[in-house]
Design an enzyme around this catalytic site. Structure first.
Site, short mmCIF file in Angstrom:
data_model
loop_
_atom_site.label_atom_id
_atom_site.label_comp_id
_atom_site.label_asym_id
_atom_site.label_seq_id
_atom_site.Cartn_x
_atom_site.Cartn_y
_atom_site.Cartn_z
N MET A 153 0.84 -0.98 -0.02
CA MET A 153 0.11 0.10 0.04
C MET A 153 0.91 1.30 -0.14
O MET A 153 0.88 2.10 -1.05
CB MET A 153 -1.03 -0.02 1.22
CG MET A 153 -1.78 -1.12 1.19
SD MET A 153 -3.09 -0.79 2.61
CE MET A 153 -3.64 -2.46 3.17
N THR A 154 1.75 1.33 1.00
CA THR A 154 2.40 2.64 1.23
C THR A 154 3.18 2.92 0.12
O THR A 154 4.08 2.27 -0.51
CB THR A 154 3.18 2.61 2.55
OG1 THR A 154 2.10 2.25 3.66
CG2 THR A 154 3.92 3.56 2.78
N GLN A 212 6.83 2.80 47.31
CA GLN A 212 5.48 3.24 47.11
C GLN A 212 5.37 3.62 45.59
O GLN A 212 4.53 3.21 44.91
CB GLN A 212 4.95 4.23 47.82
CG GLN A 212 3.59 4.34 47.91
CD GLN A 212 3.01 5.72 48.83
OE1 GLN A 212 3.38 6.83 48.39
NE2 GLN A 212 2.17 5.44 49.78
N GLU A 256 -7.71 -5.76 10.61
CA GLU A 256 -6.13 -5.35 10.43
C GLU A 256 -5.77 -4.63 11.62
O GLU A 256 -4.99 -4.94 12.27
CB GLU A 256 -5.78 -4.64 9.19
CG GLU A 256 -4.22 -3.90 9.21
CD GLU A 256 -3.88 -3.12 7.89
OE1 GLU A 256 -3.05 -2.67 8.21
OE2 GLU A 256 -4.61 -3.25 6.96
N ARG A 257 -6.77 -3.60 11.90
CA ARG A 257 -6.47 -2.87 13.16
C ARG A 257 -6.66 -3.69 14.33
O ARG A 257 -6.12 -3.24 15.26
CB ARG A 257 -7.39 -1.37 12.83
CG ARG A 257 -6.88 -0.51 11.89
CD ARG A 257 -7.86 0.74 11.45
NE ARG A 257 -7.13 1.39 10.51
CZ ARG A 257 -7.70 2.26 9.66
NH1 ARG A 257 -8.75 2.54 9.70
NH2 ARG A 257 -6.79 2.92 8.78
N GLU A 313 -3.37 9.65 14.73
CA GLU A 313 -4.01 10.84 14.06
C GLU A 313 -5.10 10.72 13.20
O GLU A 313 -6.25 10.95 13.37
CB GLU A 313 -2.98 11.65 13.56
CG GLU A 313 -1.88 12.49 14.66
CD GLU A 313 -0.92 11.47 15.02
OE1 GLU A 313 -0.10 11.56 16.07
OE2 GLU A 313 -0.68 10.37 14.38
N THR A 334 -2.06 6.04 11.34
CA THR A 334 -1.65 6.66 12.62
C THR A 334 -2.72 6.85 13.78
O THR A 334 -3.75 6.71 13.22
CB THR A 334 -0.88 8.05 12.08
OG1 THR A 334 -1.76 8.68 11.67
CG2 THR A 334 0.27 7.64 11.09
N PRO A 354 -10.79 -2.70 9.51
CA PRO A 354 -11.48 -3.20 11.10
C PRO A 354 -10.48 -4.52 11.47
O PRO A 354 -10.21 -4.57 12.53
CB PRO A 354 -12.80 -3.43 10.87
CG PRO A 354 -13.31 -2.65 9.78
CD PRO A 354 -12.10 -2.57 8.73
#
Length: 380
Positions: free
Chosen positions: A128-129, A282, A245-246, A370, A368, A243
Site C-alpha cells: 500500500m504505502t 511506594q 487489520e487494526r 492521528e 496513525t 477493521p
C-alpha cells in the site's frame, strides 16, 4: 507465560490451540529470535514449520486447505507472538493477505495461492504505502495500465512488511487515475514477474526481524486475471478489511504490553536499591498498580472487540478505536516499564529494550493514531 485464565472470549478449543502454539513457538521461534533480529529477516524454514503446525491462515475454509476456524484462533497466535517479543510477519499473512484472497479472490486465485500460503511455501505481502502516500491511500501513484489482456505496472512502494521474503504481493494501484480513489484496484504480482524488483531491507528503529522493504515496478506485466476482485473496487476492499487489520494490531499491542508489565514486576522485585527491593517503594507499586488497572480494562475491551468481530459486527470506527486505544496504552506501558528498569532498560540484553523499540511503530502503521482520531471523529 501470558495469563488467560480470566479471558471471556475463548472456549476450550481456543485454549487447547493456544497450548499447541506455545509449544511450537518454544521449539521453533524462541531459540532463533536473537539471530533473526541480527540478520533482519526470519528464516523461510520457520514459515514452512508454521505450515506443518497448522498456524498459518487458520480461518481459511477447508476446501482450500485451511482449518475453517474463527478469528479467535488468529487472535491466539497474535497474542502469543507479541508476548514473546517477535515481529515475524506471519500475522500479516494470517490476518490480512489471506483475508483479501478469501473475500475477493476468484476460484482460480484461491486454489493457486491459499494452499501454498497455508503450507508456508508462499509468503505474501500487501503493498500500500508509497514514498509520498502513507495513511492517505487515495494519494497512491503506482499505476496498472491495461495493455491488451495484461496490466502494466509502474511505480514504487516502501515500508512493505515481508518485502524480502514475499513470493506474492498484493499491489494497490490506480487502474483509472482520473477517478481518484474510485479508480484503485488490487493486483496480484508474483515475485518472479519481470519488471518487479526488491530494494533494500530497510534499517528500522525496531522490529528488526521483520523484513521491511522497498519494492519497484517498472513495466511489470501481469495478466488481467491477476486483478483481485473487481477492477476499480480496490479502495472499497481496503476500507472493508481495515477493521480486522487494526484489531490485529490492537491484539499485538496488548500481548506486548502485558509482557513488558510482567518483565517489570519480576525485575523490580529482584532489583535492590537503598537496601530494599525496588518493588517495595511506594512509587514503584503505584506506577505498576495504575498499569495493571489499565491492562485489566484493556483485556476486557479486547475480548469484547474480538467477539464483536467474530460476529461480523465490528465497524470501521470501532476498529480504529481499538487500534488507537490499545497502541497508545502499549506505549504508555512500555515507557513506564523501561523507566522502572533504570539504566538496565537501556541495555539490549534486557527484553524491555526490544519491546520498547518494537512498540513505537504500532501507533504509525495500519493508520496513525492521528488518522484513527479522524476516522472516529467523522462518526460523531
Amino acid at each position: 507465560m501470558l495469563d488467560t485464565s480470566r479471558r471471556t472470549v475463548f472456549d476450550a478449543s481456543h485454549h487447547a490451540f493456544r497450548d499447541e502454539v506455545r509449544k511450537f513457538f518454544a521449539k521453533e521461534l524462541t531459540p532463533h529470535l536473537d539471530r533473526w533480529e541480527e540478520q533482519g529477516i526470519v528464516d523461510r524454514s520457520f514459515w514452512t514449520a508454521c505450515g506443518r503446525a497448522g498456524i498459518l491462515c487458520p480461518n481459511v475454509p477447508e476446501q482450500y486447505g485451511g482449518l475453517g476456524l474463527d478469528f479467535g484462533y488468529n487472535a491466539v497466535i497474535d497474542e502469543e507472538l507479541a508476548y514473546l517479543g517477535s515481529s515475524a510477519g506471519i500475522t500479516l499473512q494470517n490476518d490480512i493477505t489471506a483475508e483479501y484472497l478469501v473475500a475477493y479472490g476468484s476460484e482460480e486465485q484461491k486454489r493457486k495461492y491459499l494452499p501454498a500460503m497455508i503450507r508456508g511455501e508462499c509468503i505474501t505481502a500487501i503493498a500500500m504505502t508509497e514514498p509520498g502516500a502513507g495513511s492517505d491511500l487515495q494519494g497512491i501513484r503506482t499505476t496498472a495500465r491495461r495493455d491488451g489482456n495484461h496490466y502494466v505496472l509502474n511505480g514504487s512502494k516502501t515500508y512493505i512488511t515481508n518485502g524480502q521474503n514475499a513470493d506474492l504481493i498484493i499491489v494497490v494501484a490506480k487502474t483509472d487515475p482520473e477517478k481518484g480513489a474510485k479508480g484503485t484496484s488490487l493486483i496480484l504480482v508474483d515475485a518472479d514477474t519481470p519488471g518487479f524488483a526488491r530494494g533494500r531491507n530497510l534499517d528500522k528503529i525496531g522490529q528488526n526481524s521483520a523484513d521491511t522493504s522497498e519494492l519497484f515496478f517498472e513495466d511489470c506485466r501481469v495478466p488481467i486475471t491477476n486483478c483481485l476482485g473487481e477492477e476499480n473496487k480496490g479502495f472499497v476492499y481496503l476500507m472493508s478489511q481495515l477493521p480486522q487489520e487494526r484489531l490485529g494490531i490492537a491484539i499485538s499491542a496488548m500481548g506486548a504490553a502485558q509482557r513488558a508489565f510482567d518483565e517489570t514486576v519480576a525485575f523490580t522485585r529482584e532489583r535492590k536499591a537503598f537496601g530494599k527491593s525496588v518493588l517495595d517503594f511506594q512509587n514503584t507499586r503505584f506506577v505498576l498498580a495504575d498499569l495493571r488497572a489499565k491492562l485489566q480494562v484493556g483485556w476486557a475491551h479486547l475480548d469484547w472487540a474480538i467477539k464483536r468481530h467474530i460476529e461480523g459486527k465490528l465497524d470501521a470506527a470501532e476498529g480504529a478505536a481499538a487500534k488507537l486505544w490499545h497502541t497508545e496504552l502499549q506505549w504508555e506501558v512500555m515507557d513506564a516499564c523501561l523507566q522502572l528498569h533504570g539504566g538496565a532498560g537501556y541495555m539490549n540484553e534486557y527484553p524491555i529494550a526490544r519491546l520498547w523499540r518494537d512498540a513505537r511503530v504500532q501507533r504509525i502503521y495500519g493508520g496513525t493514531s492521528e488518522i484513527m482520531r479522524e476516522v472516529i471523529g467523522r462518526t460523531l
